[in-house]
Write a protein that holds these residues in place. Structure first.
Motif, PDB file in Angstrom:
ATOM      1  N   SER A 173       0.817  -1.221   0.000  1.00  0.00           N
ATOM      2  CA  SER A 173       0.000   0.000   0.000  1.00  0.00           C
ATOM      3  C   SER A 173       0.846   1.265   0.000  1.00  0.00           C
ATOM      4  N   SER A 174       2.152   1.144   0.005  1.00  0.00           N
ATOM      5  CA  SER A 174       3.012   2.328   0.045  1.00  0.00           C
ATOM      6  C   SER A 174       4.081   2.237  -1.044  1.00  0.00           C
ATOM      7  N   SER A 175       4.066   3.201  -1.973  1.00  0.00           N
ATOM      8  CA  SER A 175       5.062   3.161  -3.052  1.00  0.00           C
ATOM      9  C   SER A 175       6.462   3.398  -2.503  1.00  0.00           C
ATOM     10  N   THR A 176       6.567   4.146  -1.413  1.00  0.00           N
ATOM     11  CA  THR A 176       7.894   4.385  -0.812  1.00  0.00           C
ATOM     12  C   THR A 176       8.470   3.070  -0.280  1.00  0.00           C
ATOM     13  N   ARG A 177       7.639   2.343   0.456  1.00  0.00           N
ATOM     14  CA  ARG A 177       8.119   1.054   0.992  1.00  0.00           C
ATOM     15  C   ARG A 177       8.412   0.088  -0.155  1.00  0.00           C
ATOM     16  N   MET A 178       7.548   0.097  -1.167  1.00  0.00           N
ATOM     17  CA  MET A 178       7.757  -0.785  -2.323  1.00  0.00           C
ATOM     18  C   MET A 178       9.099  -0.476  -2.992  1.00  0.00           C
ATOM     19  N   MET A 179       9.413   0.812  -3.096  1.00  0.00           N
ATOM     20  CA  MET A 179      10.664   1.215  -3.755  1.00  0.00           C
ATOM     21  C   MET A 179      11.866   0.674  -2.972  1.00  0.00           C
ATOM     22  N   HIS A 180      11.821   0.802  -1.649  1.00  0.00           N
ATOM     23  CA  HIS A 180      12.947   0.308  -0.840  1.00  0.00           C
ATOM     24  C   HIS A 180      13.107  -1.209  -0.981  1.00  0.00           C
ATOM     25  N   VAL A 214      -0.276 -10.764 -11.171  1.00  0.00           N
ATOM     26  CA  VAL A 214      -0.371  -9.321 -11.066  1.00  0.00           C
ATOM     27  C   VAL A 214       0.701  -8.770 -10.109  1.00  0.00           C
ATOM     28  N   SER A 215       0.895  -9.500  -9.027  1.00  0.00           N
ATOM     29  CA  SER A 215       1.642  -8.892  -7.923  1.00  0.00           C
ATOM     30  C   SER A 215       3.143  -8.758  -8.152  1.00  0.00           C
ATOM     31  N   GLY A 216       3.681  -9.486  -9.143  1.00  0.00           N
ATOM     32  CA  GLY A 216       5.112  -9.325  -9.419  1.00  0.00           C
ATOM     33  C   GLY A 216       5.413  -8.041 -10.185  1.00  0.00           C
ATOM     34  N   VAL A 217       4.382  -7.472 -10.807  1.00  0.00           N
ATOM     35  CA  VAL A 217       4.614  -6.355 -11.730  1.00  0.00           C
ATOM     36  C   VAL A 217       5.114  -5.068 -11.051  1.00  0.00           C
ATOM     37  N   PRO A 218       4.508  -4.632  -9.943  1.00  0.00           N
ATOM     38  CA  PRO A 218       5.051  -3.405  -9.332  1.00  0.00           C
ATOM     39  C   PRO A 218       6.497  -3.555  -8.872  1.00  0.00           C
ATOM     40  N   PHE A 219       6.861  -4.720  -8.341  1.00  0.00           N
ATOM     41  CA  PHE A 219       8.257  -4.938  -7.937  1.00  0.00           C
ATOM     42  C   PHE A 219       9.163  -4.870  -9.165  1.00  0.00           C
ATOM     43  N   ALA A 220       8.725  -5.566 -10.241  1.00  0.00           N
ATOM     44  CA  ALA A 220       9.547  -5.631 -11.451  1.00  0.00           C
ATOM     45  C   ALA A 220       9.721  -4.244 -12.068  1.00  0.00           C
ATOM     46  N   THR A 221       8.676  -3.441 -12.064  1.00  0.00           N
ATOM     47  CA  THR A 221       8.745  -2.102 -12.650  1.00  0.00           C
ATOM     48  C   THR A 221       9.773  -1.252 -11.915  1.00  0.00           C
TER      49      THR A 221
END
Ligand code: PRP
Length: 199
Positions: free
Chosen positions: A65-72, A95-102
């Motif tokens: 739920s947090s792009s900042t945490r996802m980025m780290h 679906v869920s691998g895509v934000p990490f991969a991006t």
């Protein structure tokens, strides 16, 4: 915790989800999904259904739920991937691998593409497929990215299709590996968190 999972499994079943889909949605094994459903369908006295299977339900919503945490976290996953050399294409599993991969692709300056596993495809004769809207993988050094490994089937499928397409899968990187495996089809598996059975 079990009560919450049982409730979620029941809600999904009421909405027409299959056992396999419920397992995927809750990131648990099919056996666990079956057990959760049995707890509310009145069949829980059946032999073998009273004890919950040994499994872990994964909830990474505080991260997702947090792009900042996802980025780290994606930076940490990218760091794991780079141990295998230069990466040309990061392959996110929908679906869920895509934000990490991006985010990983941005961090390591690689291209990005997306893999649709067979379970997300509707045609009867469908196979898993790489999306044509993103980078091609032929002849490229690629890293496969997903959130969770439960049985390993999805990553296995991605590896087979990537090999068929002439890609060179360097490794698979996931957030959590519930199977605790070292490799799939000869491709190393790296995870930030690895679950190991003690008995
Ligand atoms: O190791 P396996 O047993 O193959 O299970 C892991 C897969 O299951 C989940 O996908 P799912 O389609 O449920 O979820 P998503 O669409 O949210 O990514 C997860 O994101 C992995 O892709």
């Amino acid at each position: 915790m079990n009560e919450e999972l049982i409730k979620r499994a029941y809600e999904l079943r009421s909405r027409g989800f299959t056992t396999g889909e419920i397992a995927d949605e809750l990131n648990v094994s099919k056996d666990t999904a079956r057990w959760l459903i049995l707890q509310v369908t009145g069949k829980k006295m059946e032999e073998g259904t009273q004890k919950a299977p040994v499994d872990f339900a994964i909830n990474w919503k505080n991260l997702g739920s947090s792009s900042t945490r996802m980025m780290h976290v994606s930076a940490a996953m990218a760091d794991l991937a780079l141990e295998y050399g230069d990466v040309e294409v990061v392959v996110g599993i929908t679906v869920s691998g895509v934000p990490f991969a991006t985010m990983m692709a941005e961090i390591i300056d690689a291209n990005i593409t997306i893999f649709h596993p067979i379970k997300h495809r509707k045609e009867e004769d469908a196979r898993g497929a790489i999306s044509s809207n993103f980078a091609s993988v032929e002849g490229k050094k690629v890293v496969i990215v997903d959130d969770v490994i439960t049985s390993g089937r999805t990553v296995n499928e991605a590896i087979n299709i990537l090999n068929d397409l002439g890609a060179n899968p360097l490794c698979a990187v996931v957030l959590i590996d519930k199977k605790g495996i070292d490799e799939i089809e000869g491709v190393p598996v790296e995870s930030l968190i690895r679950v190991s059975r003690l008995g």
